[in-house]
Design an enzyme around this catalytic site. Structure first.
Site: not given
Length: 268
Positions: A8, A84-85, A87-88, A90-92, A94, A123
């Site tokens: 996101k 990317p980890v 990074a802003g 929202g990977g984790g 999501s 998030d």
């Protein structure tokens, strides 16, 4: 069971004072992107998470789901990390939301996931919803938005920037009295959203309250009609009307950091 766990960006992020629960008031515009991690989940005799040793959210999310559902936590999750980890983008969050959805579908009596998601991170509930969303309160109170989706996104994670923790970003915000003028900035976001009809109208949204980046200026110089930092950074996005201009900007910034060319996505 497999599903994407998309990234996101925050098309706007204004931050207010601390609340009684120790979180900040925020008003943010969430937009899902077409780049994603991949989550695979199977029913298992026990809970295990594989593929990404840095996972800090998926295991905890599934443990909370098991408690809420009154079942033993019996899932095996495989994370294929592409985003990317820290990074802003929202990977984790999501990953956690996607794992919750997949695991909930295996239950004889599925539960309401929103309270679980909200307890994990601001998030996470967004990734359970479809389409752009306005996040209010601590970011977990969501209202659907009808926003244009016909533009291109260049995402850049600068190599030369080491992201401080999100907590320290908010601490710096408090130290500079960043909440001053919160009501005016909040109103500016709502007013701008009232007039969004075309992609270029997103340029009227106010800039990120928490952090800024010179890369946003570079993206605008390369033709982006809006550019800003996503979340607490360090990822920076630029929005482009045309794919050719977006591709050219991505090439121009290849030495600045890791880059992606993508577009808005309505759902995971």
């Amino acid at each position: 069971m497999r599903a994407p766990a998309p990234a996101k960006i925050n098309l706007a992020l204004v931050v207010g004072p601390l609340r009684d629960d120790g979180k900040h008031e925020v008003l943010t515009v969430y937009q899902r992107l077409g780049i994603a991690d991949r989550i695979e989940l199977d029913v298992s005799a026990s809970l295990s998470v594989w593929g990404f040793r840095g996972d800090t959210l998926v295991r905890g999310a599934l443990e909370k789901l098991a408690v809420q559902a009154g079942v033993a936590p019996g899932w095996r999750v495989q994370i294929e990390k592409r985003l990317p980890v820290a990074a802003g983008v929202g990977g984790g969050s999501s990953d956690a939301a996607t794992a919750l959805r997949l695991a909930n579908a295996t239950l004889a009596q599925p539960v309401d996931l929103h309270p679980i998601a909200a307890s994990i991170g601001a998030d996470v509930p967004f990734f359970l919803a479809d389409g752009p969303q306005l996040g209010a309160g601590d970011g977990t109170t969501l209202t659907p938005l009808d926003l244009p989706q016909d533009y291109w996104v260049v995402l850049v994670v600068p190599r030369a920037v080491q992201k401080p923790s999100t907590a320290s970003v908010y601490a710096a915000f408090d130290a500079r009295d960043g909440a001053a003028g919160w009501e005016e900035r909040r109103t500016a976001v709502l007013d701008a959203l009232e007039h969004v009809r075309r992609p270029r109208d997103l340029a009227a949204l106010p800039p990120n309250d928490l952090v800024s980046s010179p890369l946003a200026d570079e993206l605008r110089a390369l033709g982006a009609f809006r550019a800003d930092v996503s979340g607490a950074g360090p990822a920076v996005y630029g929005l482009f009307h045309h794919e050719a201009a977006a591709k050219a900007a991505k090439r121009a910034l290849k030495l600045a950091g890791d880059t992606w060319l993508t577009a808005p996505a309505w759902y995971g």
